[in-house]
Design a protein around this motif. Sequence first.
Motif, PDB file in Angstrom:
ATOM      1  N   TYR A 157       0.849  -1.199   0.000  1.00  0.00           N
ATOM      2  CA  TYR A 157       0.000   0.000   0.000  1.00  0.00           C
ATOM      3  C   TYR A 157       0.874   1.234   0.000  1.00  0.00           C
ATOM      4  CZ  TYR A 157      -3.645  -3.267   1.265  1.00  0.00           C
ATOM      5  OH  TYR A 157      -4.510  -4.320   1.245  1.00  0.00           O
ATOM      6  N   VAL A 158       0.295   2.344  -0.434  1.00  0.00           N
ATOM      7  CA  VAL A 158       0.963   3.640  -0.350  1.00  0.00           C
ATOM      8  C   VAL A 158       0.058   4.572   0.446  1.00  0.00           C
ATOM      9  CG1 VAL A 158       1.797   5.643  -1.647  1.00  0.00           C
ATOM     10  CG2 VAL A 158       2.150   3.329  -2.556  1.00  0.00           C
ATOM     11  N   PHE A 159       0.629   5.230   1.457  1.00  0.00           N
ATOM     12  CA  PHE A 159      -0.074   6.303   2.168  1.00  0.00           C
ATOM     13  C   PHE A 159       0.520   7.606   1.677  1.00  0.00           C
ATOM     14  CE2 PHE A 159      -0.306   8.710   6.459  1.00  0.00           C
ATOM     15  CZ  PHE A 159      -1.502   9.318   6.102  1.00  0.00           C
ATOM     16  N   CYS A 160      -0.315   8.482   1.177  1.00  0.00           N
ATOM     17  CA  CYS A 160       0.149   9.747   0.600  1.00  0.00           C
ATOM     18  C   CYS A 160      -0.674  10.883   1.193  1.00  0.00           C
ATOM     19  CB  CYS A 160      -0.035   9.688  -0.923  1.00  0.00           C
ATOM     20  SG  CYS A 160       0.482  11.191  -1.780  1.00  0.00           S
ATOM     21  N   ILE A 161      -0.054  12.028   1.371  1.00  0.00           N
ATOM     22  CA  ILE A 161      -0.802  13.230   1.759  1.00  0.00           C
ATOM     23  C   ILE A 161      -0.412  14.345   0.799  1.00  0.00           C
ATOM     24  CG2 ILE A 161      -1.427  14.831   3.610  1.00  0.00           C
ATOM     25  CD1 ILE A 161      -0.149  12.868   5.623  1.00  0.00           C
ATOM     26  N   ILE A 162      -1.411  14.974   0.196  1.00  0.00           N
ATOM     27  CA  ILE A 162      -1.163  16.144  -0.640  1.00  0.00           C
ATOM     28  C   ILE A 162      -1.952  17.316  -0.056  1.00  0.00           C
ATOM     29  CG2 ILE A 162      -0.611  14.891  -2.765  1.00  0.00           C
ATOM     30  CD1 ILE A 162      -3.498  15.218  -3.659  1.00  0.00           C
ATOM     31  N   THR A 163      -1.545  18.523  -0.386  1.00  0.00           N
ATOM     32  CA  THR A 163      -2.260  19.698   0.140  1.00  0.00           C
ATOM     33  C   THR A 163      -2.499  20.704  -0.982  1.00  0.00           C
ATOM     34  OG1 THR A 163      -0.340  21.044   0.739  1.00  0.00           O
ATOM     35  CG2 THR A 163      -1.057  19.419   2.365  1.00  0.00           C
ATOM     36  N   ALA A 164      -3.588  21.454  -0.836  1.00  0.00           N
ATOM     37  CA  ALA A 164      -3.999  22.382  -1.900  1.00  0.00           C
ATOM     38  C   ALA A 164      -4.535  23.674  -1.289  1.00  0.00           C
ATOM     39  CB  ALA A 164      -5.084  21.737  -2.760  1.00  0.00           C
ATOM     40  N   PRO A 165      -3.918  24.818  -1.599  1.00  0.00           N
ATOM     41  CA  PRO A 165      -4.505  26.079  -1.137  1.00  0.00           C
ATOM     42  C   PRO A 165      -5.895  26.234  -1.745  1.00  0.00           C
ATOM     43  CG  PRO A 165      -2.757  26.483  -2.752  1.00  0.00           C
ATOM     44  CD  PRO A 165      -2.756  25.016  -2.474  1.00  0.00           C
ATOM     45  N   SER A 166      -6.874  26.550  -0.901  1.00  0.00           N
ATOM     46  CA  SER A 166      -8.247  26.597  -1.379  1.00  0.00           C
ATOM     47  C   SER A 166      -8.923  27.892  -0.957  1.00  0.00           C
ATOM     48  CB  SER A 166      -9.019  25.386  -0.860  1.00  0.00           C
ATOM     49  OG  SER A 166      -8.502  24.213  -1.469  1.00  0.00           O
ATOM     50  N   GLY A 167      -9.864  28.316  -1.774  1.00  0.00           N
ATOM     51  CA  GLY A 167     -10.506  29.614  -1.587  1.00  0.00           C
ATOM     52  C   GLY A 167     -11.573  29.589  -0.512  1.00  0.00           C
ATOM     53  N   ALA A 168     -12.053  30.767  -0.166  1.00  0.00           N
ATOM     54  CA  ALA A 168     -13.161  30.888   0.770  1.00  0.00           C
ATOM     55  C   ALA A 168     -14.364  30.196   0.143  1.00  0.00           C
ATOM     56  CB  ALA A 168     -13.464  32.353   1.024  1.00  0.00           C
ATOM     57  N   TYR A 169     -15.007  29.301   0.892  1.00  0.00           N
ATOM     58  CA  TYR A 169     -16.143  28.560   0.339  1.00  0.00           C
ATOM     59  C   TYR A 169     -17.271  29.527  -0.028  1.00  0.00           C
ATOM     60  CZ  TYR A 169     -19.155  24.562  -0.387  1.00  0.00           C
ATOM     61  OH  TYR A 169     -19.960  23.613  -0.956  1.00  0.00           O
ATOM     62  N   TYR A 170     -17.421  30.537   0.802  1.00  0.00           N
ATOM     63  CA  TYR A 170     -18.510  31.496   0.581  1.00  0.00           C
ATOM     64  C   TYR A 170     -17.952  32.851   0.160  1.00  0.00           C
ATOM     65  CZ  TYR A 170     -21.596  28.103   2.790  1.00  0.00           C
ATOM     66  OH  TYR A 170     -22.308  26.985   3.097  1.00  0.00           O
ATOM     67  N   ALA A 171     -17.163  32.867  -0.908  1.00  0.00           N
ATOM     68  CA  ALA A 171     -16.537  34.116  -1.348  1.00  0.00           C
ATOM     69  C   ALA A 171     -17.596  35.179  -1.652  1.00  0.00           C
ATOM     70  CB  ALA A 171     -15.669  33.855  -2.568  1.00  0.00           C
ATOM     71  N   GLU A 172     -18.772  34.722  -2.120  1.00  0.00           N
ATOM     72  CA  GLU A 172     -19.830  35.696  -2.447  1.00  0.00           C
ATOM     73  C   GLU A 172     -20.947  35.709  -1.403  1.00  0.00           C
ATOM     74  OE1 GLU A 172     -19.906  34.091  -6.331  1.00  0.00           O
ATOM     75  OE2 GLU A 172     -17.912  34.962  -6.260  1.00  0.00           O
ATOM     76  N   GLY A 173     -20.613  35.337  -0.168  1.00  0.00           N
ATOM     77  CA  GLY A 173     -21.628  35.292   0.877  1.00  0.00           C
ATOM     78  C   GLY A 173     -22.310  33.934   0.898  1.00  0.00           C
ATOM     79  N   ILE A 174     -22.863  33.575   2.041  1.00  0.00           N
ATOM     80  CA  ILE A 174     -23.487  32.258   2.189  1.00  0.00           C
ATOM     81  C   ILE A 174     -24.743  32.167   1.330  1.00  0.00           C
ATOM     82  CG2 ILE A 174     -24.589  30.678   3.804  1.00  0.00           C
ATOM     83  CD1 ILE A 174     -22.657  31.456   5.897  1.00  0.00           C
ATOM     84  N   ASN A 175     -24.746  31.184   0.474  1.00  0.00           N
ATOM     85  CA  ASN A 175     -25.822  31.036  -0.493  1.00  0.00           C
ATOM     86  C   ASN A 175     -26.626  29.766  -0.208  1.00  0.00           C
ATOM     87  OD1 ASN A 175     -27.093  32.122  -2.631  1.00  0.00           O
ATOM     88  ND2 ASN A 175     -25.397  31.838  -4.083  1.00  0.00           N
ATOM     89  N   PRO A 176     -27.840  29.857   0.325  1.00  0.00           N
ATOM     90  CA  PRO A 176     -28.622  28.634   0.572  1.00  0.00           C
ATOM     91  C   PRO A 176     -28.864  27.863  -0.729  1.00  0.00           C
ATOM     92  CG  PRO A 176     -29.553  30.484   1.774  1.00  0.00           C
ATOM     93  CD  PRO A 176     -28.533  31.052   0.835  1.00  0.00           C
ATOM     94  N   VAL A 177     -28.875  26.531  -0.633  1.00  0.00           N
ATOM     95  CA  VAL A 177     -28.918  25.690  -1.839  1.00  0.00           C
ATOM     96  C   VAL A 177     -30.227  24.900  -1.945  1.00  0.00           C
ATOM     97  CG1 VAL A 177     -26.406  25.463  -1.978  1.00  0.00           C
ATOM     98  CG2 VAL A 177     -27.722  23.799  -0.634  1.00  0.00           C
ATOM     99  N   ARG A 178     -30.488  24.434  -3.176  1.00  0.00           N
ATOM    100  CA  ARG A 178     -31.619  23.535  -3.437  1.00  0.00           C
ATOM    101  C   ARG A 178     -31.104  22.104  -3.441  1.00  0.00           C
ATOM    102  NH1 ARG A 178     -33.614  24.294  -8.892  1.00  0.00           N
ATOM    103  NH2 ARG A 178     -35.640  23.554  -8.179  1.00  0.00           N
ATOM    104  N   ILE A 179     -31.848  21.219  -2.783  1.00  0.00           N
ATOM    105  CA  ILE A 179     -31.433  19.827  -2.645  1.00  0.00           C
ATOM    106  C   ILE A 179     -32.507  18.897  -3.215  1.00  0.00           C
ATOM    107  CG2 ILE A 179     -30.967  17.995  -0.944  1.00  0.00           C
ATOM    108  CD1 ILE A 179     -28.668  19.881  -0.961  1.00  0.00           C
ATOM    109  N   TYR A 180     -32.057  17.900  -3.972  1.00  0.00           N
ATOM    110  CA  TYR A 180     -32.955  16.917  -4.582  1.00  0.00           C
ATOM    111  C   TYR A 180     -32.939  15.631  -3.757  1.00  0.00           C
ATOM    112  CZ  TYR A 180     -34.942  13.861  -8.140  1.00  0.00           C
ATOM    113  OH  TYR A 180     -35.744  12.985  -8.821  1.00  0.00           O
ATOM    114  N   VAL A 181     -34.082  15.220  -3.262  1.00  0.00           N
ATOM    115  CA  VAL A 181     -34.141  13.979  -2.467  1.00  0.00           C
ATOM    116  C   VAL A 181     -34.172  12.799  -3.438  1.00  0.00           C
ATOM    117  CG1 VAL A 181     -35.391  12.701  -0.710  1.00  0.00           C
ATOM    118  CG2 VAL A 181     -35.382  15.215  -0.650  1.00  0.00           C
TER     119      VAL A 181
END
Length: 356
Positions: A157-181
């Motif tokens: 097996y190989v155990f690997c860890i990588i990392t990625a700089p990531s943006g603000a999830y809510y860059a444009e403010g918190i946006n409520p979402v539509r969900i399909y059941v």
Amino acid sequence: MAMNISITRTTNPKPRPADESKLGFAKQFSDHMFLMDYTAGVGWHDARIVPYAPFEMDPATVVLHYAQEIFEGLKAYRTAEDKILLFRPDCNANRMNDSADRLCIPRIDPDFFVEAVRTLVDVDKDWVPHLDGTSLYIRPFIFANDVGLGVHASKHYVFCIITAPSGAYYAEGINPVRIYVEDDYIRAAPGLTGFTKCGGNYAASIKAGELAEEQGFAQVLWLDGIEKKYVEEVGSMNIMFKIDGKIYTAATVGTVLPGVTRRSIIELCKDWGYEVIEGKLAIADIMAAAREGKLEEVFGTGTAAVVSPVKELRWKDETAYISGGKIGPLTQKLYDTLTGIQWGKLPDTKGWTVEV
Ligand SMILES: *Cc1c(COP(=O)(O)O)cnc(C)c1O
């Protein structure tokens, strides 16, 4: 498992993202990665940090055919004082071992897992972005590395860890979402791998997600795999319902991923005096609560978004509209509290953060 981690620094560092407002999610990766190998009879060995680079793989490598693979997801946060914090990494370490047991993958000492994450983030600490709301996403994963097409637990097996700089999830403010059941496909069933973070779960879920997206929904809400009656979770998040003042969420009894965010939110809600019910919650009862005006808030919980408010639930022909399309007060308070702790803006009275 006291093991040294050897470090080979890159002589050719990549340019870091110039505009941290355009990072997006895990599109570019930092300069280094952590690697460790497993050989049956020897155990885990050769823990090392090396320059980020592609793998060379035999086309007959087990993981490419039979998906013997697990992963984790967590973040490193830069505080205003330039400290770097991890959020409950021990929970990720323990969950990875639960996934490992189910997929016949050898365990990793949880303290060593945290040490590996810390060491890698420290080597690449300049890659932890500075802009408000940004973070370094950390992706540990283990895959079967035997060569051959017989179906058995791998010996390598190989155990690997990588990392990625990531943006603000809510860059444009918190946006409520539509969900399909989702009423047709299922994600998990008792005895299967629903409680693990394995690539196979995601492979099986992509189709439903794509179909929902085509209709303008952000994600699907999965029902239980037997009766398609009880709510379980959403895409890559757990989900909670505030009904008539109480908080309901599915119990993590085999078919639901035990989220670190879920667990932290349950603790906070209990601290604040809410009754939290972990158990079976029928989608029909949720829709009925919506009709009676008792469905007060619905939100997904996960590392990426922390909380993701839901404004609409579509089940068969019926649609429930929630919180007038806005983020509810409890959802907002949970978001402010958890992100406050993660970015070191609020005191960490629970000892949830670990400094790198
Ligand atoms: C990772 C994940 C979650 C959320 O877990 P966190 O530890 O809170 O990030 C929920 N559901 C699924 C299917 C997941 O893979």
